[in-house]
Every structure is written in structure tokens, then in C-alpha cells.
Design a protein around this motif. Structure first.
Motif, mmCIF file in Angstrom:
data_model
loop_
_atom_site.group_PDB
_atom_site.id
_atom_site.type_symbol
_atom_site.label_atom_id
_atom_site.label_comp_id
_atom_site.label_asym_id
_atom_site.label_seq_id
_atom_site.Cartn_x
_atom_site.Cartn_y
_atom_site.Cartn_z
ATOM 1 N N PRO A 120 26.338 38.215 -17.212
ATOM 2 C CA PRO A 120 26.959 37.287 -18.192
ATOM 3 C C PRO A 120 25.969 36.532 -18.857
ATOM 4 C CG PRO A 120 27.138 36.483 -15.903
ATOM 5 C CD PRO A 120 26.584 38.086 -15.873
ATOM 6 N N ASP A 121 24.645 36.625 -18.416
ATOM 7 C CA ASP A 121 23.739 36.034 -19.460
ATOM 8 C C ASP A 121 23.209 36.650 -20.744
ATOM 9 O OD1 ASP A 121 22.815 37.673 -17.654
ATOM 10 O OD2 ASP A 121 20.983 36.589 -17.181
ATOM 11 N N TYR A 122 23.780 37.749 -20.750
ATOM 12 C CA TYR A 122 23.286 38.640 -21.996
ATOM 13 C C TYR A 122 24.160 38.422 -23.165
ATOM 14 C CZ TYR A 122 19.738 41.495 -19.606
ATOM 15 O OH TYR A 122 18.655 41.728 -18.981
ATOM 16 N N GLU A 123 23.721 38.448 -24.432
ATOM 17 C CA GLU A 123 24.549 38.069 -25.713
ATOM 18 C C GLU A 123 24.314 39.098 -26.756
ATOM 19 O OE1 GLU A 123 24.749 34.641 -29.128
ATOM 20 O OE2 GLU A 123 23.684 34.529 -27.328
ATOM 21 N N LEU A 124 25.409 39.755 -27.144
ATOM 22 C CA LEU A 124 25.360 40.399 -28.534
ATOM 23 C C LEU A 124 25.584 39.311 -29.561
ATOM 24 C CD1 LEU A 124 24.983 43.041 -30.003
ATOM 25 C CD2 LEU A 124 27.506 43.302 -29.549
ATOM 26 N N ARG A 125 24.692 39.195 -30.444
ATOM 27 C CA ARG A 125 24.744 38.241 -31.580
ATOM 28 C C ARG A 125 25.050 38.986 -32.707
ATOM 29 N NH1 ARG A 125 20.544 33.627 -30.904
ATOM 30 N NH2 ARG A 125 21.701 33.117 -29.256
ATOM 31 N N VAL A 126 26.240 38.741 -33.319
ATOM 32 C CA VAL A 126 26.408 39.582 -34.643
ATOM 33 C C VAL A 126 26.678 38.737 -36.079
ATOM 34 C CG1 VAL A 126 27.918 41.413 -35.855
ATOM 35 C CG2 VAL A 126 27.602 41.456 -33.248
ATOM 36 N N VAL A 127 25.554 38.699 -36.767
ATOM 37 C CA VAL A 127 25.781 37.908 -37.905
ATOM 38 C C VAL A 127 25.903 38.796 -39.388
ATOM 39 C CG1 VAL A 127 24.035 36.556 -36.912
ATOM 40 C CG2 VAL A 127 23.236 38.249 -38.433
ATOM 41 N N ALA A 128 26.088 38.379 -40.464
ATOM 42 C CA ALA A 128 26.215 39.092 -41.609
ATOM 43 C C ALA A 128 24.944 39.653 -42.108
ATOM 44 C CB ALA A 128 26.687 37.912 -42.816
ATOM 45 N N PRO A 129 24.913 40.856 -42.574
ATOM 46 C CA PRO A 129 23.967 41.576 -43.143
ATOM 47 C C PRO A 129 22.644 40.794 -43.736
ATOM 48 C CG PRO A 129 25.710 42.965 -43.381
ATOM 49 C CD PRO A 129 26.075 41.460 -43.089
ATOM 50 N N GLU A 130 23.176 39.846 -44.735
ATOM 51 C CA GLU A 130 21.925 39.162 -45.305
ATOM 52 C C GLU A 130 21.496 37.842 -44.597
ATOM 53 O OE1 GLU A 130 25.452 39.665 -45.967
ATOM 54 O OE2 GLU A 130 26.384 37.808 -46.682
ATOM 55 N N ASP A 131 22.061 37.768 -43.345
ATOM 56 C CA ASP A 131 21.804 36.811 -42.564
ATOM 57 C C ASP A 131 20.863 37.237 -41.422
ATOM 58 O OD1 ASP A 131 23.045 35.091 -44.063
ATOM 59 O OD2 ASP A 131 24.954 34.933 -42.802
ATOM 60 N N VAL A 132 20.524 38.432 -41.309
ATOM 61 C CA VAL A 132 19.584 39.054 -40.104
ATOM 62 C C VAL A 132 18.317 38.254 -40.251
ATOM 63 C CG1 VAL A 132 18.432 41.140 -39.271
ATOM 64 C CG2 VAL A 132 20.979 40.978 -40.034
ATOM 65 N N ALA A 133 17.552 38.233 -41.111
ATOM 66 C CA ALA A 133 16.367 37.950 -41.334
ATOM 67 C C ALA A 133 15.995 36.431 -40.533
ATOM 68 C CB ALA A 133 15.725 38.004 -42.562
ATOM 69 N N ALA A 134 17.252 35.463 -40.741
ATOM 70 C CA ALA A 134 17.248 33.978 -40.609
ATOM 71 C C ALA A 134 17.522 33.992 -39.173
ATOM 72 C CB ALA A 134 18.223 33.372 -41.235
ATOM 73 N N HIS A 135 18.037 34.933 -38.439
ATOM 74 C CA HIS A 135 18.278 34.922 -37.122
ATOM 75 C C HIS A 135 17.320 35.620 -36.182
ATOM 76 C CE1 HIS A 135 22.263 33.474 -38.826
ATOM 77 N NE2 HIS A 135 22.381 32.912 -37.607
ATOM 78 N N ILE A 136 16.295 36.105 -36.808
ATOM 79 C CA ILE A 136 15.349 36.539 -36.008
ATOM 80 C C ILE A 136 14.254 35.596 -35.226
ATOM 81 C CG2 ILE A 136 13.341 38.193 -36.005
ATOM 82 C CD1 ILE A 136 14.548 39.860 -38.036
#
Lengths: 397, 397
Positions: B129-145
Motif C-alpha cells: 500500500p505504500d507504493y503509488e502510481l502518479r499519473v500526470v498530464a504529458p506536459e506536466d511530467v517534467a514539473a513532477h520529477i
């Protein structure tokens, strides 16, 4: 009832060969080449992407699964074809474990095919350090079925010795302590009558390139018992197991029942070969096949034991406890098998000292057994195996 | 340099068809039918079990992997073929996660192919349960790294829009924060030049039935960067990834490097078709192919936009940011695509409103683009899509 003298003509076997290795790779059914050519040229070539609907490719994993289901005592709608046997073992074991979240032990035996144990090892390693794969000797399995066990994972027929577990008895014992069962039918499907429903098996998996004759690298199958079908959670949650694959939703929703055990795009060309192979199986009465298989293997054992005192029977002597293969132990078994192959009797060798011979009544008759025994006797009595060319090991044996 | 007017003759395309769906299922290479027939009849039929050595079946997954490697900038010995793309995603992601045990977040985007997200969901659900799949918009990927991220898992070219990520830049950014990358090349391999070594990609996976033309259900491939090859732990630890598969040891020992990413028995017949397809690819210069693909897609966009104001370009206008497909949005896109297919222009539809057209210079030339534009203009200008027979949805689209 199947006429096993007639089915031989349905296979394309090289002249003069006694092929006792259908338990490793079944031979080519005569109809397969044309069937595959049609799939390639008329379906893929002409229909292109339209083949998924027009040629029914997308429906094949379920349709072929149902045809296999008849051979293993599974009701329609509870078997699906795809991937490899190792993947299907992983999938079944993961689903079973998720249904017993409070238990951490998988019980198996040392007669299981190594890949089943390896896949369990990989899965349990990922699930966490509290999971354990407990491997005992085949004869000790029953004594180790305790309420610690989450899943009993066994191959029904031992790939080396042909020793057959009592699926119904072990499953019943597992259920008594609240464990689930995963049965690998690699050496059972098409070899012996299997009654998954009658045995109350929970999950089963198997391959189609051995007794079923679907060709090298043919896909595997998986069965989930009807009472679990809507509960089993697929760890390999691929798009074709989704409730609506072509809606391209972002989150996974498991498909109905066995459909959720599909994963990626099915191997259409291999499925075509499987379809041709099952055309033969659709006509086979498994009880008649079993009777013929026992006749062949009993004659083989009697012949070899009479002529070759150096070979020790590794298979159970009681045919009721044996699958459809007979194995002998011999220290120079590798070289002896090479000598046999050079003389047109094809069995195979399994480390450390097992010579395996598969009996497949669809294309092996009593005259093949007689001929095989004569050649084995010649190789053993005249020590023909004792030559350097037979002792050099190939990469794949 | 490849002569793309000559390569067309190497494919068996139905007369009169403009096949702009090679991004979904590539067409049949002329040489494939004979190749497959030889594998079935001469290899399986005549060599039987001996084919694993004599016909080199066992060596094919690595040999074919090397040939794909040339197209994606991978050095020899670091790509292997097998299973399906979904399975390979699972395998790569699990290996990457095991190399970052202190992190629990997988970052992906909503442009990823759903099966990649589903497989990640299945894996992470099993890991805990501590694992997470975080899905963002393609254009937002860089900001979420961020340094929370264990693995950045992306498909380089968006299956719907053709929008292409900057693999080198995103990988560099991921590495800056200590994350690893898994790149899905489903719409890249054979579509655009890929330089896995130059981009410092950690893991990559892809399929061979789209641009590579290996046939329906052809197997997938996986790449592991040389520096990780001996560290990556295979969760799908099947026997053919074992260091000594035919020693039948009871415990798993990972094979050398990429060999450990093999799992079960390879699909020999499908591999044969892949070999025939790669004979064409062995001669292709990817830069020349890319230039030809851009010429075709630019002409297509210009033609469609001039004639069909109701279609809105869904792909990036800048060809440098596009793979080898062009997509248009249209509310009645499903019906419009059926109308096109009925007139011999085959693209496909992806929910909710995307009409996709793939440009594959090996067998599509400028005359095909001209003809496709004419037919699309006819369908759109005369509202030919507005008929009940085009609106009824098939099971698979």
C-alpha cells in the motif's frame, strides 16, 4: 471412441523415426502448415488490422481455452489461452495468494518443474520477506499441508519420473486446512484424464506444445475455478484482461471471470497452429487414450527391463500412479540417449541421470514400442553409448 | 540509404488499399509466408525437438534482440525478445523499482498506453500500500520529477496524438533526482530514430507488430542499460532466464545480463515471422526513414487541413515533436474512420474522438498520401460518415 491407428495419419512424422518425445515437443499435425499459411497470407496479409474482428483473432484465446477445457474437466468459459506457462504460474499463484492474505507460505515439491519454483521465488521475493516457498519431497507433500499454507502449488505429473500426484486427494486435504491449490498440467493435458471440477482444483495452468501438439513456443493456458473467477485479482493486469480494453480507460477494471487472466496481445500465428492441433483433440476420448497409453508404457517397461538390466525404472511401476511417460535411470543416460537418437529413437534426457520416453497414442503404436525396445537393447547390450560423440553435450538437451 | 520506392515491393499489400495503420499492425512482408512455412514444415516437422539446437530456436530471442537493438541505439547483447509488451513493462518496472528500494512513487502520464498503467497498477498493488502510481498530464511530467520518484515510466510517442517526449532531456532530469527511467518504444521502434545509449535510458521495452511488421501478436522486446544489466533482478524469474536452464536446479540463479529477462519458452513460429520482417529493417537507415516519414506526414496535414475544416489536428504541428503518425479530432471520428475504411483508406480510431493515420515509408509513398487526402475530403465534405452502418461499433476497433 478414437481409432488410434487412424490418428497417426494426421501427423507429419519423419519416415522411420520412433518419436517418444511428444512429452517435450509434440510433432507437426498435417493440417497445421496450411492452417498457419492461411492465417499469415489470407488473414494477416489480406485483412491486416481487420483480422482482429473479421478473422476472429481476438476471440481465439477464449475459444481455444474452451476446447482445452474439455480435455481437463473444465466447464466452458473458465480457461483462457496466452503467454507462457511460467507467466501463467505466476499469475495463478499471485491470484491465489491474494485470496489468502493472512498466510505467507507456498508449499511445493522438488518434483515440480524448476520454472514453477523460480517464478514463485520471484513473486514471493517481490511480495516481501515474510513470504516463504517451502519445497519438500513429493512423497512428503501430504504431511506438510498445514494451516500455515496459503497455496499448495504442484505439477500433477513429475516431468522427470512421470510420478502422478492424486489431485483430488491433495486438493481436498488443502481445502480442509483452508489452503488453495495451483495445479500445473504441463504433463497432464492430453496425457491423462484430468477432472478439474471433480477434483475441486482452484487454479490450473498448462502448456500446449507438449501432448497437445501446438508447436514450439505455443501459448499456455490458465483455469480459474468458477467460484473464484470473479474474485481472483490479476497481478498481470494487462489491457486485454480489462473489462473494456478498447475504451482505453486510465484505471484498471478487471474483465469478467477468466477474461481477466488475459494480459497482452495474443500470439495469433501460434494460436492458429493450436487451433489445428485441437481439431484432432476435439475427437479424442481421454479414457480411451489413457488405456492405450498404459498399454504402450506397460509393454515398453516389460521389454526394456527384460533386455536392459543396467536401466533402472525411475517411474512408478503402478500405471495408475504414472502419467504418460516412462523414465529410466542410467549414469550414462545422456550418452545413451544420444546413441538412441542417432538410431531414430527419440526420447530425451533430464539431469542428472533420467532417460525419458513419452507415450502418445495419437501417433505412437505398439510397433513403435517393439522397435524402440529392440534399439534400446542393442545400444545397452553392445555399449554403443560409450563413444565420445555421444558424450559431448549440446547447449539444449 | 534505403530506396523507399523499392521497399514497397517487399510487402504484400492488397491492391488499391492505402494502409495508414502500420502503427497498429504492420502489413505482411512478402518473404514471411515462406519463412514461416519453412519453420513449421522443415524445422518443427522434420527436426522436432532437435529444432531447439539444430534450427537455432533457442538462440533467436537474443539474435533478434540484437537486430532490433540497431534500430533503437542499443549495443549488441542488451536487448532480448519475448512475451508481450505488457509483460515486458511489468518486468522492467519491477527491476527498476528493486533498484530504488527507498522510493515508492512511479511517475507516468495520461498519454501512456493504458496497459502500461494497468500493469504498473497490478505490480504496485502487489508490492504494497505504500507504493503509488502518479499519473500526470504529458506536459506536466517534467514539473513532477522530484526526489520522491523511484521510476519515470513513459511511452515516448503518445499512441493517440503522436506527441513525442524528449527522452534524453527527461531521462537526464530523472537521473538528476536519482530516479530511473522505463521507456516504452511501442510507437518509436521503426518509426523514429531512437538512441537509448545516447539518451542514457535505463530500461526500454517495445513491441514488434506495429512498425516492425512482425505480425499479429508478435513478441515484445526489452532493453536493460549495460550498467544495470548485472544488477537488475527479474521478478518474472523463468527458467530460460536462469544461468543454467537445463541443469534444472531447484533455486533460481539469474543468467548473465539481458539473458535473465527471458522467461518461458519462446514463440518459435512468431519469432520466425519477426526474423523475416527484420531482414527488411536490417537495410534501413533510420535518418532517411525519418526524413521520408516527415515528408509524408507534412503533406498529409497540409492536404487534410486545406480540405477538411471539421478535422482538428490533434498531433503536434512541429514534426520534431511528433512520431510517425498524425491524428485528427472529430466528434464523429469513429463513423468517419469506418467510412474511410470502406473506401480503402485504413487508419484507426481511438476513443473518444481520435482518427489516427500512420506513415510508414517502407510501403507508403506520396501517391498514397494524395489519394488518402482525396478520399478523406470526399468523406468529410459530403458527410459520407453520417450513415447508420458506419456508426455501429465493432467489438475491436
Amino acid at each position: 471412441m478414437t481409432d488410434f491407428t487412424a490418428t497417426r495419419a494426421l501427423f507429419d512424422l519423419p519416415e522411420g523415426l520412433v518419436y517418444l518425445d511428444g512429452n517435450s515437443l509434440g510433432p507437426l499435425p498435417r493440417a497445421t502448415a496450411d492452417r498457419v499459411a492461411r492465417t499469415v497470407t489470407e488473414e494477416w496479409g489480406q485483412m491486416l488490422i481487420g483480422g482482429w474482428n473479421k478473422a476472429g483473432w481476438m476471440a481465439q484465446p477464449a475459444a481455444l481455452g474452451d476446447r482445452i477445457g474439455r480435455l481437463i474437466g473444465a466447464p466452458a468459459g473458465h480457461v483462457v489461452v496466452g503467454d507462457t506457462l511460467s507467466i501463467k504460474v505466476f499469475q495463478a499463484l499471485a491470484a491465489a495468494l491474494q485470496m489468502r492474505p493472512d498466510r505467507k507460505v507456498v508449499l511445493s515439491d522438488s518434483g515440480n518443474f524448476p520454472s514453477d519454483l523460480y517464478m514463485a521465488e520471484g513473486l514471493l521475493g517481490a511480495l516481501g520477506p515474510d513470504y516463504e516457498l517451502r519445497v519438500v519431497a513429493p512423497e512428503d507433500v501430504a504431511a506438510h499441508i498445514t494451516d500455515e499454507i496459503a497455496v499448495l502449488m504442484l505439477t500433477e505429473v513429475d516431468y522427470r519420473t512421470g510420478r502422478m500426484h492424486d489431485m483430488a486427494a491433495l486438493t481436498a486435504q488443502a481445502h480442509t486446512v483452508g489452503a488453495l491449490t495451483v495445479w500445473d498440467l504441463a504433463h497432464s493435458a492430453g496425457a491423462v484424464p484430468v477432472d478439474l471440477i471433480g477434483a475441486h482444483a482452484d487454479f490450473a495452468v498448462g502448456c500446449t506444445y507438449k501432448y497437445l501438439n501446438a508447436g514450439p513456443g505455443a501459448p499456455a493456458f490458465i483455469y480459474v475455478a468458477p467460484q473464484h473467477a470473479e474474485m481472483a485479482r490479476p497481478i498481470l493486469s494487462g489491457w486485454l484482461g480489462h473489462a473494456a480494453p478498447f475504451a482505453f480507460e486510465q484505471a484498471y477494471r478487471a474483465g469478467e471471470g477468466i477474461a481477466r487472466m488475459r494480459c497482452g496481445t495474443p500470439p495469433v500465428i501460434q494460436l492458429s497452429a493450436l487451433g489445428a492441433a485441437l481439431d484432432i483433440w476435439d475427437t479424442v476420448d481421454m479414457s480411451a487414450l489413457r488405456a492405450a497409453s498404459i498399454d504402450l508404457s506397460e509393454a515398453f517397461i516389460a521389454g526394456v527391463e527384460a533386455a536392459c538390466p543396467d536401466l533402472t525404472l525411475a517411474s512408478p511401476r503402478d500405471p495408475a500412479q504414472r502419467g504418460s511417460q516412462v523414465s529410466f535411470r542410467f549414469d550414462e543416460g545422456y550418452a545413451a540417449m544420444q546413441a538412441l537418437i542417432a538410431r531414430g529413437v527419440v526420447g530425451d534426457f533430464r539431469a542428472p541421470d533420467i532417460m525419458r520416453f513419452g507415450f502418445t497414442p495419437l501417433y505412437i503404436g505398439m510397433e513403435d514400442v517393439t522397435r524402440a525396445v529392440e534399439i534400446i537393447a542393442d545400444v545397452m547390450q553392445n555399449r554403443l553409448w560409450d563413444r565420445p560423440e555421444y558424450k559431448a553435450r549440446a547447449a539444449v538437451t
